[in-house]
Scaffold this active site. Structure first.
Site, PDB file in Angstrom:
ATOM      1  CB  CYS A   1     -11.746   9.533  60.989  1.00 46.55           C
ATOM      2  SG  CYS A   1     -10.127   8.861  61.316  1.00 46.55           S
TER       3      CYS A   1
ATOM      4  CG  HIS B   1     -11.832  13.831  61.638  1.00 46.66           C
ATOM      5  ND1 HIS B   1     -11.585  13.303  62.881  1.00 46.66           N
ATOM      6  CD2 HIS B   1     -10.947  13.241  60.796  1.00 46.66           C
ATOM      7  CE1 HIS B   1     -10.597  12.429  62.801  1.00 46.66           C
ATOM      8  NE2 HIS B   1     -10.185  12.375  61.551  1.00 46.66           N
TER       9      HIS B   1
ATOM     10  CG  ASN C   1      -6.996  11.559  63.482  1.00 45.68           C
ATOM     11  OD1 ASN C   1      -8.086  11.274  63.978  1.00 45.68           O
ATOM     12  ND2 ASN C   1      -6.722  11.335  62.206  1.00 45.68           N
TER      13      ASN C   1
END
Ligand code: UT7
Length: 334
Positions: free
Chosen positions: A119, A259, A289
């Site tokens: 990520c 993020h 996500n």
């Protein structure tokens, strides 16, 4: 021989993003696993996510986002020197998805390679790209974060399948002339906590086999609760580190682009930095996500909706498998 002094900074000259058309809502998930819209919304902030079509791969999403970013930058694919693509869901182990993208774009002279930092991948890729520009080794660089996470999620595991979505975002970097551009990128890794988020199968350690399939090793495994605690602490530290390097205070940040893993993590970080949520870009309710794609996807939306303007200080921060975490500070100039 006289050598021109390399530029001191790189700046973002274009952004673009792409998400697949198919929308999977929390209500759709209620039909698939033992979950509820209420649980997902309260614990994560996510309402829906995009799922790639069967014939859409990570490189296809990356291509669409890249075309848009290059158009926005006014840069032709043939003039791109370098493509750095961050992903944890590559089309295949070899060739690199960046090379597949290079071929699709016909960016013939570009050097292309992938970066893997889950990520945090986009900020790791940005750091690599920035250094190429700063040293004068590359002039026009395409930085991409792209994921098709839906193919690596166990759709029977409610603790992970409700979280992830597919998408891609891209930025184009070029040398900066004034005091605008990328002011700093800070990267961190801690391999001792690698077991908190991993995709254990399909590599040299556990090659694909009937047993690895049966054990579900080809799926994302996550200890969400433990990650949550590390994430909040690390993100605050990373953000402050970036600001301190530039002798800035959190109150000077115009927009935080974090993020998009969990609204509670985003709110906790903003709270620790004393940043009001009006100065935080959040779009995880729509996309979930998207790992390496989440920051460039959110950044592009912020640019399109004019939440970022010239002269603004934009702080980006990410946290992910590895473990890895990172932050970047940009003085914006379109
Ligand atoms: O992007 C890279 C990094 N990733 C992250 O940073 C993720 C960080 N972690 C998180 O975002 C959160 O930990 C999650 C959203 C993954 C989970 O939220 P949580 O508040 O930490 O929940 P939990 O894992 O502690 O689970 C609480 C309860 C459990 O039930 P019991 O044991 O209390 O009875 C779970 O079984 O919620 C249950 N649960 C669910 N219930 C309904 C877990 N997933 C679900 C679900 N629907 N989808």
């Amino acid at each position: 021989m006289h050598r021109e002094r390399p530029p001191l900074r790189a700046r973002v000259v274009g952004t673009g993003s792409y998400t697949p058309g198919h929308v999977l809502t929390n209500h759709d998930l209620e039909e698939m696993v033992d979950t509820s819209d209420e649980w997902i919304t309260e614990r994560t902030g996510i309402k829906e996510r995009r799922i790639a079509a069967e014939d859409e791969n990570t490189s296809d999403l990356a291509y669409e986002a890249s075309v848009r970013a290059l158009r926005d930058a006014g840069v032709k694919p043939k003039d791109v020197d370098l493509i750095v693509l961050a992903t944890m869901t590559a089309d295949m182990p070899v060739p690199a998805t960046a090379c597949i993208l290079q071929n699709k774009l016909e960016a013939k002279r570009a050097v292309a390679f992938d970066v893997g930092a889950a990520c945090s991948g986009f900020l790791f890729a940005l750091s690599v790209a920035e250094n190429y520009v700063k040293t004068g080794a590359a002039g026009r660089v395409l930085v991409v974060g792209a994921e098709v996470l839906s193919r690596f999620v166990n759709w029977q595991d409610r603790s992970t399948c409700v979280l992830f979505g597919d998408g891609a975002g891209a930025v184009v970097l070029a040398p900066a002339e004034g005091d605008e551009g990328i002011l700093s990128v800070e990267l961190h890794s801690d391999g001792s906590l690698g077991n908190l988020l991993c995709l254990p199968g399909g590599g040299a350690r556990s090659p694909a086999s009937p047993e690895s399939l049966q054990q579900g090793l080809h799926y994302i495994h996550m200890k969400g609760n433990e990650l949550f605690k590390v994430a909040v602490k690390s993100l605050e530290k990373a953000a402050l580190e970036c600001l301190k390097k530039n002798k800035m205070k959190p109150s000077e940040v115009s927009l935080l682009v974090p993020h998009q893993a969990n609204l509670r993590i985003i709110q906790a970080t903003a709270n620790r930095l004393k940043l009001p949520m009006e100065r935080v870009m959040v779009n995880l309710q729509t996309y979930g996500n998207t790992s390496a794609a989440s920051i460039p996807l959110a950044l592009d939306e912020a640019v399109r909706t004019r939440r970022v303007r010239d002269g603004d200080y934009v702080l980006m921060e990410a946290f992910g498998g590895g473990l890895t975490w990172a932050s970047a500070l940009v003085k914006w100039a379109a």
